[in-house]
Design an enzyme around this catalytic site. Structure first.
Site, PDB file in Angstrom:
ATOM      1  CD  GLU A  66      -2.344  -1.030   2.862  1.00 44.89           C
ATOM      2  OE1 GLU A  66      -2.451   0.098   3.372  1.00 44.89           O
ATOM      3  OE2 GLU A  66      -2.749  -2.052   3.383  1.00 44.89           O
TER       4      GLU A  66
ATOM      5  NE  ARG B 150       7.062   2.670  11.194  1.00 39.00           N
ATOM      6  CZ  ARG B 150       5.893   2.017  11.235  1.00 39.00           C
ATOM      7  NH1 ARG B 150       5.838   0.795  11.730  1.00 39.00           N
ATOM      8  NH2 ARG B 150       4.789   2.574  10.776  1.00 39.00           N
TER       9      ARG B 150
HETATM   10  C1  LIG Z   1       3.793   4.523   5.948  1.00 39.09           C
HETATM   11  C2  LIG Z   1       2.837   3.495   6.462  1.00 39.09           C
HETATM   12  C3  LIG Z   1       3.172   2.775   7.604  1.00 39.09           C
HETATM   13  C4  LIG Z   1       2.307   1.806   8.103  1.00 39.09           C
HETATM   14  N1  LIG Z   1       2.664   1.115   9.227  1.00 39.09           N
HETATM   15  C5  LIG Z   1       1.840   0.160   9.712  1.00 39.09           C
HETATM   16  C6  LIG Z   1       2.203  -0.603  10.888  1.00 39.09           C
HETATM   17  O1  LIG Z   1       3.268  -0.425  11.474  1.00 39.09           O
HETATM   18  N2  LIG Z   1       1.328  -1.542  11.320  1.00 39.09           N
HETATM   19  C7  LIG Z   1       0.122  -1.780  10.697  1.00 39.09           C
HETATM   20  O2  LIG Z   1      -0.620  -2.634  11.150  1.00 39.09           O
HETATM   21  N3  LIG Z   1      -0.238  -1.095   9.582  1.00 39.09           N
HETATM   22  C8  LIG Z   1       0.591  -0.137   9.079  1.00 39.09           C
HETATM   23  N4  LIG Z   1       0.235   0.571   7.963  1.00 39.09           N
HETATM   24  C9  LIG Z   1      -0.912   0.110   7.182  1.00 39.09           C
HETATM   25  C10 LIG Z   1      -2.225   0.680   7.601  1.00 39.09           C
HETATM   26  O3  LIG Z   1      -2.746  -0.097   8.634  1.00 39.09           O
HETATM   27  C11 LIG Z   1      -3.077   0.569   6.329  1.00 39.09           C
HETATM   28  O4  LIG Z   1      -2.621   1.536   5.431  1.00 39.09           O
HETATM   29  C12 LIG Z   1      -4.525   0.723   6.595  1.00 39.09           C
HETATM   30  O5  LIG Z   1      -4.983  -0.426   7.257  1.00 39.09           O
HETATM   31  C13 LIG Z   1      -5.338   0.935   5.312  1.00 39.09           C
HETATM   32  O6  LIG Z   1      -5.637  -0.257   4.689  1.00 39.09           O
HETATM   33  P1  LIG Z   1      -6.566  -0.293   3.398  1.00 39.09           P
HETATM   34  O7  LIG Z   1      -5.840   0.350   2.271  1.00 39.09           O
HETATM   35  O8  LIG Z   1      -6.805  -1.749   3.121  1.00 39.09           O
HETATM   36  O9  LIG Z   1      -7.831   0.438   3.704  1.00 39.09           O
HETATM   37  C14 LIG Z   1       1.068   1.553   7.444  1.00 39.09           C
HETATM   38  C15 LIG Z   1       0.740   2.287   6.296  1.00 39.09           C
HETATM   39  C16 LIG Z   1       1.593   3.244   5.802  1.00 39.09           C
HETATM   40  C17 LIG Z   1       1.213   4.011   4.581  1.00 39.09           C
HETATM   41 MG   LIG Z   2      -5.564   1.649   0.832  1.00 37.48          MG
END
Ligand SMILES: Cc1cc2nc3c(=O)[nH]c(=O)nc-3n(C[C@H](O)[C@H](O)[C@H](O)COP(=O)(O)O)c2cc1C
Ligand SMILES: [Mg+2]
Ligand SMILES: Nc1ncnc2c1ncn2[C@@H]1O[C@H](COP(=O)(O)OP(=O)(O)O)[C@@H](O)[C@H]1O
Length: 148
Positions: free
Chosen positions: A82, A107
């Protein structure tokens, strides 16, 4: 400096629908790739948070941060890739062609006690990425022929 294993990695594919959590729950929309693009990633690219550049269709090249893995906070069953493009867009771009280059690792993916902590971590990733991507070793990829 040497790149982490499997990087730089160039990827392209259509933007698909995810769970709709990015913008609704986090205020941080992420453009999701389909399973083929995820499976195309070299095996040695570890799950985690990455930075690089992204381009939608024929648009400009922007800085981006990317989450690769299973989102431990949400416990996804499918691995995802994503991308949050560090730029405000007035419209969604589902179905459009998204090209990215992954350049650096920030990270591992983590679990958090609250949505607020996850949001803080992502905002911190964005800050770090913005600074790193200005380094010459990374910024030169903005004009890489992959994007032309
Ligand atoms: C830069 C960045 C860092 C993220 N870090 C984490 C993380 O450490 N742990 C986690 O569970 N999700 C992390 N996410 C993911 C988010 O949980 C995720 O983008 C969100 O659930 C949206 O999901 P969707 O596109 O399916 O709606 C991160 C997303 C981004 C963009
Ligand atoms: Mg998304
Ligand atoms: N800056 C941005 N970075 C990534 N996607 C964006 C951005 N601005 C708007 N979008 C749009 O928002 C969508 C993602 O929203 P999100 O809530 O994560 O839903 P989904 O679960 O369907 O991925 C992207 O597919 C894209 O069309």
């Amino acid at each position: 400096m040497t790149f982490p294993k499997g990087l730089p990695h160039f990827a392209k594919g259509e933007v698909i629908k995810g769970f709709g959590r990015g913008s609704k729950e986090l205020g941080i929309p992420t453009a999701n790739y389909d399973v083929d693009v995820v499976n195309n990633m070299p095996k040695e690219v570890e799950p985690g948070i990455y930075f690089g550049f992204a381009k939608v269709d024929q648009g400009p090249v922007y800085k981006m941060v990317m989450s690769v893995g299973w989102n431990p906070f949400y416990n996804n069953t499918q691995k995802s890739m994503e991308i949050y493009i560090i730029q405000k867009f007035d419209e969604d771009f589902y179905g459009k062609m998204l090209k990215v280059v992954m350049l650096g690792y920030l990270r591992p993916e983590k679990n958090f006690n609250s949505v607020d902590e996850l949001i803080k971590a992502i905002n911190n990733d964005v800050k770090e990425a913005e600074v790193k991507l200005d380094e010459e070793q990374f910024s030169k990829f903005k004009t890489h022929e992959f994007f032309s």
